[in-house]
Structure formats: C-alpha cells, structure tokens
Design a protein around this motif. Structure first.
Motif, PDB file in Angstrom:
ATOM      1  N   GLY A   1      47.127  30.898  52.499  1.00  4.94           N
ATOM      2  CA  GLY A   1      46.822  31.979  53.423  1.00  4.94           C
ATOM      3  C   GLY A   1      45.408  32.498  53.230  1.00  4.94           C
ATOM      4  N   SER A   2      44.737  32.836  54.335  1.00  2.26           N
ATOM      5  CA  SER A   2      43.351  33.290  54.243  1.00  2.26           C
ATOM      6  C   SER A   2      43.215  34.595  53.474  1.00  2.26           C
ATOM      7  CB  SER A   2      42.765  33.458  55.652  1.00  2.26           C
ATOM      8  OG  SER A   2      43.538  34.381  56.405  1.00  2.26           O
ATOM      9  N   ASN A   3      44.273  35.408  53.459  1.00  2.49           N
ATOM     10  CA  ASN A   3      44.214  36.683  52.745  1.00  2.49           C
ATOM     11  C   ASN A   3      44.507  36.534  51.260  1.00  2.49           C
ATOM     12  OD1 ASN A   3      46.891  36.011  53.154  1.00  2.49           O
ATOM     13  ND2 ASN A   3      47.571  38.152  53.284  1.00  2.49           N
ATOM     14  N   GLU A   4      44.813  35.320  50.824  1.00  2.14           N
ATOM     15  CA  GLU A   4      45.195  35.118  49.423  1.00  2.14           C
ATOM     16  C   GLU A   4      44.004  34.816  48.520  1.00  2.14           C
ATOM     17  OE1 GLU A   4      48.171  32.073  49.373  1.00  2.14           O
ATOM     18  OE2 GLU A   4      49.282  33.004  51.004  1.00  2.14           O
ATOM     19  N   VAL A   5      42.902  34.354  49.102  1.00  2.00           N
ATOM     20  CA  VAL A   5      41.780  33.911  48.281  1.00  2.00           C
ATOM     21  C   VAL A   5      41.218  35.055  47.443  1.00  2.00           C
ATOM     22  CG1 VAL A   5      39.488  32.868  48.283  1.00  2.00           C
ATOM     23  CG2 VAL A   5      41.212  32.105  49.922  1.00  2.00           C
ATOM     24  N   ASP A   6      41.004  36.220  48.064  1.00  2.29           N
ATOM     25  CA  ASP A   6      40.439  37.354  47.326  1.00  2.29           C
ATOM     26  C   ASP A   6      41.356  37.785  46.192  1.00  2.29           C
ATOM     27  OD1 ASP A   6      38.131  37.465  48.789  1.00  2.29           O
ATOM     28  OD2 ASP A   6      38.839  39.030  50.163  1.00  2.29           O
ATOM     29  N   ARG A   7      42.654  37.719  46.421  1.00  2.00           N
ATOM     30  CA  ARG A   7      43.584  38.134  45.357  1.00  2.00           C
ATOM     31  C   ARG A   7      43.597  37.121  44.225  1.00  2.00           C
ATOM     32  NH1 ARG A   7      49.254  39.881  47.475  1.00  2.00           N
ATOM     33  NH2 ARG A   7      49.290  40.798  45.376  1.00  2.00           N
ATOM     34  N   TRP A   8      43.551  35.827  44.548  1.00  2.00           N
ATOM     35  CA  TRP A   8      43.445  34.810  43.493  1.00  2.00           C
ATOM     36  C   TRP A   8      42.160  35.017  42.693  1.00  2.00           C
ATOM     37  CZ3 TRP A   8      46.349  30.925  41.386  1.00  2.00           C
ATOM     38  CH2 TRP A   8      47.560  30.634  42.011  1.00  2.00           C
ATOM     39  N   ARG A   9      41.065  35.283  43.400  1.00  2.00           N
ATOM     40  CA  ARG A   9      39.784  35.524  42.729  1.00  2.00           C
ATOM     41  C   ARG A   9      39.902  36.720  41.778  1.00  2.00           C
ATOM     42  NH1 ARG A   9      37.083  36.666  46.868  1.00  2.00           N
ATOM     43  NH2 ARG A   9      35.910  34.745  47.266  1.00  2.00           N
ATOM     44  N   HIS A  10      40.511  37.785  42.268  1.00  2.00           N
ATOM     45  CA  HIS A  10      40.644  39.006  41.464  1.00  2.00           C
ATOM     46  C   HIS A  10      41.411  38.738  40.168  1.00  2.00           C
ATOM     47  CE1 HIS A  10      41.455  43.238  40.499  1.00  2.00           C
ATOM     48  NE2 HIS A  10      42.726  42.905  40.377  1.00  2.00           N
ATOM     49  N   PHE A  11      42.567  38.118  40.277  1.00  2.00           N
ATOM     50  CA  PHE A  11      43.388  37.893  39.085  1.00  2.00           C
ATOM     51  C   PHE A  11      42.789  36.814  38.172  1.00  2.00           C
ATOM     52  CE2 PHE A  11      46.735  39.589  42.036  1.00  2.00           C
ATOM     53  CZ  PHE A  11      46.941  40.763  41.338  1.00  2.00           C
ATOM     54  N   LEU A  12      42.145  35.816  38.770  1.00  2.00           N
ATOM     55  CA  LEU A  12      41.480  34.779  37.973  1.00  2.00           C
ATOM     56  C   LEU A  12      40.408  35.415  37.082  1.00  2.00           C
ATOM     57  CD1 LEU A  12      41.136  31.514  37.795  1.00  2.00           C
ATOM     58  CD2 LEU A  12      39.107  31.952  39.190  1.00  2.00           C
ATOM     59  N   LEU A  13      39.590  36.290  37.652  1.00  2.00           N
ATOM     60  CA  LEU A  13      38.525  36.928  36.888  1.00  2.00           C
ATOM     61  C   LEU A  13      39.086  37.928  35.883  1.00  2.00           C
ATOM     62  CD1 LEU A  13      35.802  37.414  39.641  1.00  2.00           C
ATOM     63  CD2 LEU A  13      35.884  35.703  37.829  1.00  2.00           C
ATOM     64  N   ASP A  14      40.194  38.578  36.220  1.00  2.00           N
ATOM     65  CA  ASP A  14      40.837  39.476  35.249  1.00  2.00           C
ATOM     66  C   ASP A  14      41.247  38.695  34.007  1.00  2.00           C
ATOM     67  OD1 ASP A  14      40.541  41.810  36.615  1.00  2.00           O
ATOM     68  OD2 ASP A  14      42.641  42.027  37.211  1.00  2.00           O
TER      69      ASP A  14
END
Length: 236
Positions: free
Chosen positions: A213-226
């Motif tokens: 989903g297009s709205n999932e990329v930012d959330r993956w980025r957020h948790f990946l960097l966390d």
C-alpha cells in the motif's frame, strides 16, 4: 543422506550470475552461485570476511571452486520479508528488528572489504538518468536534473564509512529465529545511508506497482529507523 541431489534455478542473469537451490530429495540444503571472474573474487572474499555479525544470521560459506567460479552457501529457512510486506499490514516489531539488524551490520568491523568509490552512487544516478532518456526521451531533462540533485546531496554526506550490504531491500531479509541477511556479494565499506535509501526506494517502487500500500512506506521507514537507532545513530 542418500537422497539424490538436484538443483533448481532461482535467478539467472546470462553471462553474469546463476543462483540455484540445492535439494536433497525434497529438502533444500544449500544455495549455489556461479559468477563472472571479477564478481567471484569479491563474493568469496566477502563470504570469508563476513562470517558473523552480532544479533544477525548470515549464510555460511560451505565451499567454493576457483576454477568454476562457484560459491556454495548454507540454505537458511525462514519467512521472506517480501511476503510479510505484501500482507498490507504494518508489523512494527518486524520493521524495527530489520532496522536493528542492518545497523548491526553497519557497526561491524570489516576492514578487508572493498572500499566503495566515493562518487559511485552519484555515477549510478547519472547512468540511470541516461537509461531513462533512451527509453523515455520526454523525461530526459527531468531525469538529468534529478540525477544532479542526487549527486549534490550525496556530496554533502559526511557519515562515517561503514560495512554496507550493497543491495539491501525486502528480498534480502528472512525472518528465522533472528533476522537473516542474505546475498552479501556486494558488501563493501561505504555510506550506510545508501543501504537505508535503497531499501526505502525499493518499497516506494513496490507501492507504485501495487505490491504494497502507498500509505505503508512512511510507516515502514519510521519503524525501520526506530530500530536502527536502537543500535547506532542513523545516517543523515
């Protein structure tokens, strides 16, 4: 085991690389890779240098043949991160663990790895722009401008050189009892931001093609960097 061995093709790039799964009967037991001479030298050196990273599973080298330009690695069972992302659900804990795993690789000491050219990524961006121009001439100017913006941004990077995966994206990650990182053939000493950028860029491409989903990329980025920040400072 007395089960007959067989090889099934997983990837094949003519005159560049072959990747196959070796099975004993129905059970996968190893991955075999055939390379060009230059790529073989780097792959077998990387496999020798990167034998263990704290908290991360890496495929062990089981054997090699200089004559055949072949390296055999252990087979690692697990759930592909690609399949998890395709579920269209955010697994925050998984994304954080993946971030921590790539951070652990970046923090590893691997002085015998090849040093990436300082302008390597900038040149790759320019080459990509030329390729775009050949296929879609109407985007030539826009692609060239974007490539120069990327090159200018990379020139400002001052992150400490680190052990980098070199081709880090969803397909290179397995979830076993711990995170497993696959295919370290392109590992080198370079800019850690490029691994994270490559991972996120692949996710954005997958979102465009509808795999996630297009709205999932930012959330993956957020948790990946966390997860990354649990181990070391995130690159700029």
């Amino acid at each position: 085991s007395n089960d007959p061995l067989s090889i099934r093709t997983l990837r094949y790039k003519p005159e560049r690389r072959f990747v196959g799964m070796v099975s004993a009967g129905q059970k996968p037991v190893a991955a075999v890779k055939l390379y060009t001479d230059r790529d073989y030298q780097q792959a077998q050196r990387n496999a020798k240098v990167l034998t263990s990273v704290a908290g991360v599973k890496l495929p062990r080298r089981l054997g090699r043949s200089r004559k055949q330009r072949c390296v055999v690695f252990e087979w690692i069972e697990g759930v592909r991160l690609t399949d998890i992302a395709a579920e269209r659900a955010i697994h925050a804990n998984v994304a954080e663990e993946v971030g921590a795993a790539i951070a652990a690789l970046h923090a590893h000491r691997g002085g015998k790895l090849r040093l990436a050219p300082a302008d390597g990524a900038s040149n790759e961006a320019r080459i990509a722009a030329v390729a775009v121009a050949e296929v879609l001439p109407m985007l030539a100017e826009r692609a060239a401008r974007l490539a120069e913006e990327i090159a200018a941004g990379l020139a400002c990077e001052d992150d400490e050189p680190s052990v980098c995966h070199g081709d880090f994206y969803l397909d290179q990650v397995l979830l076993e009892d711990q995170i497993a990182l696959l295919d370290l053939d392109n590992a080198r000493i370079g800019d850690p931001a490029q691994d994270l950028g490559n991972f996120i860029a692949h996710m954005e491409r997958d979102a465009v093609s509808g795999v996630i989903g297009s709205n999932e990329v930012d959330r993956w980025r957020h948790f990946l960097l966390d997860g990354y920040r649990r181990v070391r400072r995130a690159p700029s």
